[in-house]
Design a protein around this motif. Structure first.
Motif, PDB file in Angstrom:
ATOM      1  N   ALA A  17       2.305  -7.905   5.688  1.00  0.00           N
ATOM      2  CA  ALA A  17       2.536  -9.335   5.922  1.00  0.00           C
ATOM      3  C   ALA A  17       3.782  -9.570   6.776  1.00  0.00           C
ATOM      4  O   ALA A  17       3.778 -10.415   7.684  1.00  0.00           O
ATOM      5  CB  ALA A  17       2.672 -10.060   4.578  1.00  0.00           C
ATOM      6  N   ALA A  18       4.843  -8.802   6.506  1.00  0.00           N
ATOM      7  CA  ALA A  18       6.085  -8.979   7.261  1.00  0.00           C
ATOM      8  C   ALA A  18       5.888  -8.645   8.737  1.00  0.00           C
ATOM      9  O   ALA A  18       6.408  -9.338   9.627  1.00  0.00           O
ATOM     10  CB  ALA A  18       7.189  -8.101   6.668  1.00  0.00           C
ATOM     11  N   LEU A  19       5.132  -7.588   9.028  1.00  0.00           N
ATOM     12  CA  LEU A  19       4.869  -7.206  10.411  1.00  0.00           C
ATOM     13  C   LEU A  19       4.136  -8.320  11.155  1.00  0.00           C
ATOM     14  O   LEU A  19       4.494  -8.666  12.292  1.00  0.00           O
ATOM     15  CB  LEU A  19       4.040  -5.919  10.436  1.00  0.00           C
ATOM     16  N   ILE A  20       3.134  -8.888  10.513  1.00  0.00           N
ATOM     17  CA  ILE A  20       2.344  -9.940  11.159  1.00  0.00           C
ATOM     18  C   ILE A  20       3.179 -11.198  11.367  1.00  0.00           C
ATOM     19  O   ILE A  20       3.179 -11.798  12.458  1.00  0.00           O
ATOM     20  CB  ILE A  20       1.093 -10.241  10.312  1.00  0.00           C
ATOM     21  N   ALA A 336      -3.191  -4.550  12.375  1.00  0.00           N
ATOM     22  CA  ALA A 336      -3.091  -4.869  10.949  1.00  0.00           C
ATOM     23  C   ALA A 336      -4.022  -6.016  10.578  1.00  0.00           C
ATOM     24  O   ALA A 336      -4.630  -6.011   9.497  1.00  0.00           O
ATOM     25  CB  ALA A 336      -1.646  -5.210  10.591  1.00  0.00           C
ATOM     26  N   LEU A 337      -4.158  -6.990  11.468  1.00  0.00           N
ATOM     27  CA  LEU A 337      -5.073  -8.101  11.211  1.00  0.00           C
ATOM     28  C   LEU A 337      -6.525  -7.628  11.245  1.00  0.00           C
ATOM     29  O   LEU A 337      -7.335  -8.016  10.401  1.00  0.00           O
ATOM     30  CB  LEU A 337      -4.862  -9.205  12.242  1.00  0.00           C
ATOM     31  N   LEU A 338      -6.857  -6.796  12.211  1.00  0.00           N
ATOM     32  CA  LEU A 338      -8.229  -6.324  12.343  1.00  0.00           C
ATOM     33  C   LEU A 338      -8.655  -5.449  11.173  1.00  0.00           C
ATOM     34  O   LEU A 338      -9.831  -5.464  10.781  1.00  0.00           O
ATOM     35  CB  LEU A 338      -8.396  -5.526  13.640  1.00  0.00           C
ATOM     36  N   ALA A 344      -3.925  -1.468   4.759  1.00  0.00           N
ATOM     37  CA  ALA A 344      -2.489  -1.189   4.670  1.00  0.00           C
ATOM     38  C   ALA A 344      -2.142  -0.563   3.322  1.00  0.00           C
ATOM     39  O   ALA A 344      -1.405   0.431   3.246  1.00  0.00           O
ATOM     40  CB  ALA A 344      -1.690  -2.480   4.875  1.00  0.00           C
ATOM     41  N   ALA A 345      -2.695  -1.136   2.244  1.00  0.00           N
ATOM     42  CA  ALA A 345      -2.442  -0.587   0.918  1.00  0.00           C
ATOM     43  C   ALA A 345      -3.033   0.813   0.789  1.00  0.00           C
ATOM     44  O   ALA A 345      -2.414   1.727   0.229  1.00  0.00           O
ATOM     45  CB  ALA A 345      -3.030  -1.508  -0.145  1.00  0.00           C
ATOM     46  N   GLY A 346      -4.230   0.999   1.322  1.00  0.00           N
ATOM     47  CA  GLY A 346      -4.863   2.306   1.260  1.00  0.00           C
ATOM     48  C   GLY A 346      -4.113   3.363   2.036  1.00  0.00           C
ATOM     49  O   GLY A 346      -4.027   4.515   1.606  1.00  0.00           O
TER      50      GLY A 346
END
Length: 493
Positions: A17-20, A336-338, A344-346
């Motif tokens: 979330a922070a990256l986005i 990250a959105l795609l 990300a968690a995985g």
């Protein structure tokens, strides 16, 4: 204690979330300062819009799919599970596209591939031979790609399916078929259980927002089937050379579909090594790929000359002036959105598990006992020379603490609790190969923005990481990101 890596999932989600947020915040500043003039919603190439009631059909489908799809693909025969997942992927992509400007709308743009078909006319070989020479006169997407996408659409038109809608249907049908191809590859590399876990995430990927609207989805399907055919060469009664040759044709076509797909070839290499394909499959693949190159060379198109000509056109385009450092990071935010939060968690869980690979050699002593391969000490695998309880463990020295099998974890009292399902190495290898390929493209600097579509062929593989955090909540989060992207972003694709 829970499954290893579970605590990292929350941190990874926060980082995702922070990256986005950071990418959009910095992008807004750069756009306001006039640095990013051709991007109105950086890092995405599009505009912000208000969601409408047209999102209700895909929303309803997502709710139904999240509730039913995981159970269906688990209980059905594997072939039926593949068909169900493919149908779900098609429905998801088409419903998302139909809630906006329509399935065919992106293909009507004057900068798209269809706009150059009149120049091909009835002489595709003549057009191919002069492609590099006449490149500056062509639309943007044609100037940025090799000639094969145009030739594919030319063939589609010649068989009686001209225009934007057939092109869109080809893209979505082939792109969504990557769900099946990737799952078949995963079954070969990591087993059927892993493939079944992957199917819901492949079907409800947030990347579906661009799968139904770009030729890059077609590229994704071609690449995925190339990998699937390659790893199945020589399995059972399948003729390895024939499968390999078919895979070679598809994989060999990738550099002629998009110059940005050259790093993608790392994925089939890693997959082939993971399953140890037969020598016949290897030879067949090389022959098939060589045949594609020879065919284009015979037609008058030299790939290196095409790359050089496209680079000249790219350097003269306003996109080349985009700030490198911003998009070096922002492109990853788009990825990250795609791929969504579950990926990300995985990735965090897979990374933790990879770090826990047993490293205590056979015959070394731990706590006065001879340790076997696959044992851990005090909840961690202790390699020779590594720290254990604050001390370096030399060869053949004893380490205090319980000896615990690698598939078990102790609770806070030190008792051994239930088994932990560790992932087969193949899935992580496929994810890593696609991620390395993306990083190579990103660092190259030729993908400065507009990567929503460029990342699609890679996103289908990277999304496999989501299988490390199974559960309907994660699947729902994936679908939610797709709905938000479709509802809030007006994209040219």
């Amino acid at each position: 204690m829970g499954e290893p890596g579970a605590g990292s999932a929350g941190k990874a989600l926060a980082g995702w979330a922070a990256l986005i947020v950071a990418a959009f915040a910095v992008g807004a500043v750069l756009h306001g300062a006039g640095v990013l003039r051709i991007d109105h919603l950086p890092p995405l190439h599009g505009h912000l819009r208000v969601p409408s009631a047209a999102l209700l059909p895909p929303l309803a489908f997502a709710a139904l799919a999240v509730a039913a799809l995981p159970a269906l693909v688990t209980r059905l025969r594997f072939g039926a599970a593949l068909l169900v997942a493919y149908g779900a992927a098609l429905a998801w992509a088409v419903l998302l596209a139909s809630s906006g400007e329509g399935l065919a709308w992106p293909f009507t743009h004057r900068q798209e591939y269809l706009a150059v078909l009149p120049a091909v006319g009835g002489d595709p070989l003549g057009w191919l031979a002069s492609f590099t020479e006449r490149l500056p006169a062509y639309p943007t997407h044609v100037r940025g790609h090799p000639p094969l996408p145009v030739l594919v659409l030319w063939v589609l038109a010649r068989v009686g399916l001209p225009g934007p809608l057939p092109a869109a249907l080809l893209a979505v049908a082939t792109g969504c078929s990557a769900t099946v191809a990737v799952a078949l590859t995963v079954r070969r590399v990591a087993g059927e259980e892993a493939a079944r876990r992957a199917l819901p995430y492949l079907a409800l990927t947030p990347a579906a927002v661009w799968i139904a609207t770009t030729m890059d989805a077609f590229f994704a399907g071609v690449g995925a089937w190339g990998v699937a055919l390659l790893v199945h060469g020589g399995v059972g009664r399948s003729p390895g050379a024939l499968y390999g040759a078919a895979a070679g044709v598809l994989l060999g076509a990738l550099p002629y579909l998009s110059y940005g797909l050259v790093p993608y070839l790392l994925v089939p290499v890693v997959a082939a090594v993971a399953v140890r394909i037969t020598r016949a499959a290897v030879v067949g693949c090389l022959v098939g790929a060589a045949a594609v190159t020879a065919a284009f060379a015979a037609g008058g198109f030299r790939w290196p000359a095409g790359v050089a000509a496209t680079h000249v056109e790219w350097a003269a385009d306003p996109g080349a002036a985009r700030p490198y450092l911003y998009f070096l990071v922002a492109n990853l935010a788009v990825l990250a959105l795609l791929t969504g939060p579950a990926t990300a968690a995985g990735l965090a869980v897979l990374t933790d598990r990879a770090a826990a690979v047993p490293a205590v050699p056979v015959g070394r002593t731990v706590a006065g006992r001879v340790i076997a391969v696959g044992r851990t000490v005090a909840r961690r695998v202790v390699p020779v020379g590594r720290l254990a309880a604050g001390r370096v463990v030399p060869v053949a020295r004893a380490v205090a603490g319980p000896v615990i099998p690698v598939d078990r974890v102790p609770n806070r009292l030190g008792a051994v609790t239930g088994p932990v399902r560790w992932p087969r190495g193949g899935v992580g290898a496929l994810v890593a190969a696609a991620a390395v390929a993306v990083l190579a493209l990103d660092v190259s600097g030729v993908t400065r923005g507009e990567v929503e579509r460029i990342w699609v062929p890679y996103a289908v593989w990277i999304s496999l990481a989501a299988t490390a955090v199974p559960g309907r909540r994660w699947l729902a989060a994936q679908a939610a990101i797709g709905l938000l992207l479709q509802g809030l972003v007006l994209s040219p694709w």
